[in-house]
Write a protein that holds these residues in place. Structure first.
Motif, PDB file in Angstrom:
ATOM      1  N   GLU A 130       0.821  -1.200   0.000  1.00 40.77           N
ATOM      2  CA  GLU A 130       0.000   0.000   0.000  1.00 40.77           C
ATOM      3  C   GLU A 130       0.863   1.262   0.000  1.00 40.77           C
ATOM      4  O   GLU A 130       0.464   2.303  -0.498  1.00 40.77           O
ATOM      5  CB  GLU A 130      -0.913   0.014   1.230  1.00 40.77           C
ATOM      6  CG  GLU A 130      -2.078  -0.968   1.143  1.00 40.77           C
ATOM      7  CD  GLU A 130      -3.062  -0.622   0.038  1.00 40.77           C
ATOM      8  OE1 GLU A 130      -3.326   0.581  -0.160  1.00 40.77           O
ATOM      9  OE2 GLU A 130      -3.550  -1.531  -0.635  1.00 40.77           O
ATOM     10  N   TYR A 133       4.638   3.926  -4.016  1.00 40.19           N
ATOM     11  CA  TYR A 133       4.107   4.908  -4.945  1.00 40.19           C
ATOM     12  C   TYR A 133       5.046   5.031  -6.146  1.00 40.19           C
ATOM     13  O   TYR A 133       6.062   5.721  -6.076  1.00 40.19           O
ATOM     14  CB  TYR A 133       3.947   6.272  -4.269  1.00 40.19           C
ATOM     15  CG  TYR A 133       2.837   6.293  -3.247  1.00 40.19           C
ATOM     16  CD1 TYR A 133       1.539   6.629  -3.622  1.00 40.19           C
ATOM     17  CD2 TYR A 133       3.088   5.972  -1.922  1.00 40.19           C
ATOM     18  CE1 TYR A 133       0.523   6.657  -2.691  1.00 40.19           C
ATOM     19  CE2 TYR A 133       2.069   5.976  -0.989  1.00 40.19           C
ATOM     20  CZ  TYR A 133       0.789   6.326  -1.377  1.00 40.19           C
ATOM     21  OH  TYR A 133      -0.225   6.331  -0.455  1.00 40.19           O
ATOM     22  N   ASP A 153      -4.638  -8.806  -8.194  1.00 38.30           N
ATOM     23  CA  ASP A 153      -4.018  -7.882  -7.227  1.00 38.30           C
ATOM     24  C   ASP A 153      -3.182  -6.822  -7.951  1.00 38.30           C
ATOM     25  O   ASP A 153      -3.206  -5.644  -7.588  1.00 38.30           O
ATOM     26  CB  ASP A 153      -3.124  -8.659  -6.254  1.00 38.30           C
ATOM     27  CG  ASP A 153      -3.926  -9.570  -5.327  1.00 38.30           C
ATOM     28  OD1 ASP A 153      -5.135  -9.326  -5.164  1.00 38.30           O
ATOM     29  OD2 ASP A 153      -3.328 -10.514  -4.779  1.00 38.30           O
ATOM     30  N   LEU A 156      -5.512  -4.209  -9.625  1.00 39.43           N
ATOM     31  CA  LEU A 156      -6.047  -3.224  -8.669  1.00 39.43           C
ATOM     32  C   LEU A 156      -4.970  -2.241  -8.254  1.00 39.43           C
ATOM     33  O   LEU A 156      -5.240  -1.046  -8.059  1.00 39.43           O
ATOM     34  CB  LEU A 156      -6.616  -3.950  -7.446  1.00 39.43           C
ATOM     35  CG  LEU A 156      -7.877  -4.794  -7.690  1.00 39.43           C
ATOM     36  CD1 LEU A 156      -8.267  -5.525  -6.422  1.00 39.43           C
ATOM     37  CD2 LEU A 156      -9.026  -3.915  -8.173  1.00 39.43           C
ATOM     38  N   PHE A 157      -3.752  -2.727  -8.105  1.00 38.78           N
ATOM     39  CA  PHE A 157      -2.638  -1.837  -7.756  1.00 38.78           C
ATOM     40  C   PHE A 157      -2.408  -0.801  -8.860  1.00 38.78           C
ATOM     41  O   PHE A 157      -2.290   0.397  -8.601  1.00 38.78           O
ATOM     42  CB  PHE A 157      -1.377  -2.667  -7.523  1.00 38.78           C
ATOM     43  CG  PHE A 157      -0.122  -1.857  -7.357  1.00 38.78           C
ATOM     44  CD1 PHE A 157       0.178  -1.260  -6.146  1.00 38.78           C
ATOM     45  CD2 PHE A 157       0.750  -1.675  -8.422  1.00 38.78           C
ATOM     46  CE1 PHE A 157       1.332  -0.509  -5.986  1.00 38.78           C
ATOM     47  CE2 PHE A 157       1.910  -0.929  -8.272  1.00 38.78           C
ATOM     48  CZ  PHE A 157       2.192  -0.346  -7.049  1.00 38.78           C
ATOM     49  N   LEU A 159      -4.441   0.258 -11.134  1.00 37.12           N
ATOM     50  CA  LEU A 159      -5.574   1.162 -11.323  1.00 37.12           C
ATOM     51  C   LEU A 159      -5.551   2.327 -10.344  1.00 37.12           C
ATOM     52  O   LEU A 159      -6.295   3.294 -10.511  1.00 37.12           O
ATOM     53  CB  LEU A 159      -6.892   0.398 -11.196  1.00 37.12           C
ATOM     54  CG  LEU A 159      -7.211  -0.535 -12.363  1.00 37.12           C
ATOM     55  CD1 LEU A 159      -8.515  -1.292 -12.110  1.00 37.12           C
ATOM     56  CD2 LEU A 159      -7.301   0.237 -13.680  1.00 37.12           C
ATOM     57  N   ARG A 160      -4.721   2.251  -9.303  1.00 36.91           N
ATOM     58  CA  ARG A 160      -4.558   3.400  -8.407  1.00 36.91           C
ATOM     59  C   ARG A 160      -3.806   4.530  -9.098  1.00 36.91           C
ATOM     60  O   ARG A 160      -3.936   5.696  -8.706  1.00 36.91           O
ATOM     61  CB  ARG A 160      -3.784   2.982  -7.145  1.00 36.91           C
ATOM     62  CG  ARG A 160      -4.529   2.031  -6.221  1.00 36.91           C
ATOM     63  CD  ARG A 160      -3.621   1.505  -5.128  1.00 36.91           C
ATOM     64  NE  ARG A 160      -2.934   2.578  -4.417  1.00 36.91           N
ATOM     65  CZ  ARG A 160      -1.829   2.409  -3.699  1.00 36.91           C
ATOM     66  NH1 ARG A 160      -1.273   1.207  -3.630  1.00 36.91           N
ATOM     67  NH2 ARG A 160      -1.275   3.410  -3.058  1.00 36.91           N
ATOM     68  N   PHE A 161      -3.033   4.199 -10.136  1.00 39.63           N
ATOM     69  CA  PHE A 161      -2.152   5.191 -10.744  1.00 39.63           C
ATOM     70  C   PHE A 161      -2.398   5.399 -12.238  1.00 39.63           C
ATOM     71  O   PHE A 161      -1.938   6.390 -12.806  1.00 39.63           O
ATOM     72  CB  PHE A 161      -0.685   4.783 -10.542  1.00 39.63           C
ATOM     73  CG  PHE A 161      -0.351   4.459  -9.116  1.00 39.63           C
ATOM     74  CD1 PHE A 161      -0.136   5.475  -8.194  1.00 39.63           C
ATOM     75  CD2 PHE A 161      -0.276   3.150  -8.676  1.00 39.63           C
ATOM     76  CE1 PHE A 161       0.160   5.187  -6.878  1.00 39.63           C
ATOM     77  CE2 PHE A 161       0.023   2.852  -7.356  1.00 39.63           C
ATOM     78  CZ  PHE A 161       0.233   3.875  -6.452  1.00 39.63           C
ATOM     79  N   TYR A 162      -3.109   4.461 -12.887  1.00 40.51           N
ATOM     80  CA  TYR A 162      -3.326   4.548 -14.326  1.00 40.51           C
ATOM     81  C   TYR A 162      -4.812   4.380 -14.642  1.00 40.51           C
ATOM     82  O   TYR A 162      -5.569   3.793 -13.868  1.00 40.51           O
ATOM     83  CB  TYR A 162      -2.534   3.456 -15.066  1.00 40.51           C
ATOM     84  CG  TYR A 162      -1.050   3.487 -14.820  1.00 40.51           C
ATOM     85  CD1 TYR A 162      -0.213   4.276 -15.598  1.00 40.51           C
ATOM     86  CD2 TYR A 162      -0.475   2.706 -13.823  1.00 40.51           C
ATOM     87  CE1 TYR A 162       1.160   4.301 -15.379  1.00 40.51           C
ATOM     88  CE2 TYR A 162       0.889   2.724 -13.601  1.00 40.51           C
ATOM     89  CZ  TYR A 162       1.703   3.518 -14.379  1.00 40.51           C
ATOM     90  OH  TYR A 162       3.054   3.537 -14.160  1.00 40.51           O
ATOM     91  N   ASP A 163      -5.205   4.853 -15.819  1.00 35.79           N
ATOM     92  CA  ASP A 163      -6.576   4.655 -16.289  1.00 35.79           C
ATOM     93  C   ASP A 163      -6.770   3.195 -16.684  1.00 35.79           C
ATOM     94  O   ASP A 163      -5.824   2.507 -17.097  1.00 35.79           O
ATOM     95  CB  ASP A 163      -6.859   5.546 -17.494  1.00 35.79           C
ATOM     96  CG  ASP A 163      -6.800   7.028 -17.138  1.00 35.79           C
ATOM     97  OD1 ASP A 163      -7.103   7.356 -15.972  1.00 35.79           O
ATOM     98  OD2 ASP A 163      -6.449   7.839 -18.021  1.00 35.79           O
ATOM     99  N   SER A 204      -0.311  11.781 -13.267  1.00 39.60           N
ATOM    100  CA  SER A 204      -0.834  11.808 -11.901  1.00 39.60           C
ATOM    101  C   SER A 204       0.272  11.768 -10.845  1.00 39.60           C
ATOM    102  O   SER A 204      -0.009  11.603  -9.664  1.00 39.60           O
ATOM    103  CB  SER A 204      -1.778  10.616 -11.679  1.00 39.60           C
ATOM    104  OG  SER A 204      -1.072   9.391 -11.756  1.00 39.60           O
TER     105      SER A 204
END
Length: 457
Positions: A130, A133, A153, A156-157, A159-163, A204
């Motif tokens: 988590e 970054y 997994d 999902l990881f 998708l926190r930073f990319y479209d 981002s």
């Protein structure tokens, strides 16, 4: 010293030097024997840490346990060899081991079929955290995606930073294909050499924000941005902070995204001004914040103890006074910024004075007398005296708010907002009845107010 050998990812990838070292070692331990590179050397393996995978609650715990066990074994076997997949440098257990003892790495090939690049971040699919970054402005390779659950997994990881529609390259020793990140867990095959490679370009990242700011204030940048100083934009920080607080109060998440971004912009803007003026840098600000978070949380990073929120706050305040070289509570009381709103400043002073031995009862015990004094002086025409007594009463109320544990500034703002809504309803009712708010009798005003207060509009 422990020798670490990178086995690569494919069968037979280990170097001749690595293989010779394994064959001559007194004890050879593999991180795991379940990968293709390890299975080809199983006859040379004396043991592995496969048994630890089910026992550890997290990969941080697994890596720490592996490092401790290797150091224990090294005391008995000075020529201990530890074998891991890949090049030997990127393995998380090796990184943890290197923090604790001296190691020698015999590098293996990082033989994944990904495009060559001069700048890339590498991350094992088994080491997703988590608190990791990545910088989405540079390429990222996540490797070791050996089953469909793990691919979910990783997805999902990412998708926190990319479209979700971001293009990525999925590859293994059998070939490569272009996919969208949202399809990462919908593939037919996942093996030890499966990796996903995401090109840079996402905007981002914090690094990209700093780059944009630098471009705006470059010699050929924006004329307005280049002309600003700390003084010229200082009020913007207050305004943006209030707008962010308003969005938080309203539970407006889209507003929070925008307004918190505006607050962050002010921080980066001031750092850019300081950099161009030779005063300080963005890195100075970040380092200062990192150091403060560690030093003031000595119950997490040090030896202090705190079992409750209030205990943690006491540790924070103690460490804060120590860092600021405040040897007396008076120094802490006088350290409250004078630019604070009056009510907020009063509560902060009251809080620090109370920690320094002043008792709430001694300040707030005569509030009825203070209120009577205000009224008496008003009736006697002593407006100056009334104002001074009122100031004392307001400070006592701010001190009393400490007993609630709430922010009295926010509590007052909430009440003011409620009064505004109530008055809006009140006046609309009066106007709807064809009356003037200034020509109502006392009974009529009470009736309208009671209807608003009781919700019978």
């Amino acid at each position: 010293m422990i020798t670490v050998i990178g086995l690569g990812f494919k069968e037979g990838s280990v170097s001749k030097r690595g293989l010779d070292t394994i064959q001559c070692a007194g004890l050879v331990v593999f991180r795991t024997t379940r990968t293709r590179a390890a299975k080809s050397l199983i006859g040379l393996c004396h043991g592995s840490f496969d048994y630890l995978y089910e026992k550890a609650s997290s990969y941080d715990e697994l890596n720490a346990t592996i490092a401790s066990e290797l150091i224990r074994l090294n005391a008995e076997y000075p020529d201990l060899v530890y074998c891991v997949d890949g090049d030997g440098y990127k393995d998380s257990s090796v990184v943890e081991l290197a923090k604790r003892t001296q190691i020698n790495v015999i590098c293996g090939p990082f033989d994944l079929p990904i495009p060559p690049t001069t700048s890339c971040s590498y991350l094992s699919a088994y080491d997703l955290r988590e608190n990791f970054y990545p910088d989405p402005s540079v390429p990222l390779c996540v490797y070791g995606i050996d089953d469909v659950h793990l691919s979910g997994d990783v997805k999902l990881f990412l998708l926190r930073f990319y479209d979700a529609e971001q293009k990525a390259l999925l590859c293994n020793e059998n070939g490569m294909t272009h996919i969208q990140i949202m399809d990462l867990d919908r593939q037919k095959e996942y093996i030890e050499t499966t990796a996903v490679f995401v090109e840079g370009g996402n905007n981002s990242s914090f690094a990209e924000l700093a780059r944009i700011m630098t471009r705006l204030t470059a010699p050929d940048g924006c004329p307005w941005d280049k002309a600003q100083t700390h003084q010229s934009i200082r009020i913007n920080l207050i305004e943006e902070a209030y707008e962010a607080v308003q969005a938080i109060t309203d539970g407006n998440f889209d507003g929070m995204i925008e307004e918190l971004g505006d607050v962050l912009l002010q921080v980066v803007f001031h750092c850019d001004i300081a950099l161009r003026s030779g005063e300080f840098t963005l890195e100075d600000v970040i380092k200062g914040l990192n150091d403060k978070l560690v030093s003031r949380h000595s119950h997490i990073f040090g030896t202090d103890k705190a079992d409750s929120a209030s205990g943690a706050l006491n540790v924070w305040e103690k460490n804060k006074m120590k860092e600021k070289h405040q040897t007396t509570f008076a120094a802490a009381v006088n350290d409250v910024p004078s630019i604070f709103p009056a009510l907020l400043r009063a509560q902060k002073v009251a809080k620090r004075a109370e920690k320094g031995g002043w008792k709430r009862e001694e300040i707030c015990g005569n509030m009825q007398d203070q209120l009577a004094s205000v009224l008496d002086k008003m009736q006697g025409g002593d407006k100056v005296g009334a104002a001074r007594s009122l100031g004392k009463l307001l400070f006592a109320l701010a001190w009393l708010s400490q007993a609630t544990g709430e922010d009295c500034e926010q509590e007052l703002l909430d009440v003011v907002s409620a009064v505004q809504k109530q008055y809006d309803l009140y006046e609309n009712m009066v106007i709807a009845d064809g009356k003037d708010v200034n020509n109502l009798s006392q009974d009529e005003r009470k009736q309208y107010y009671d209807r608003v207060k009781n919700g019978t509009v």
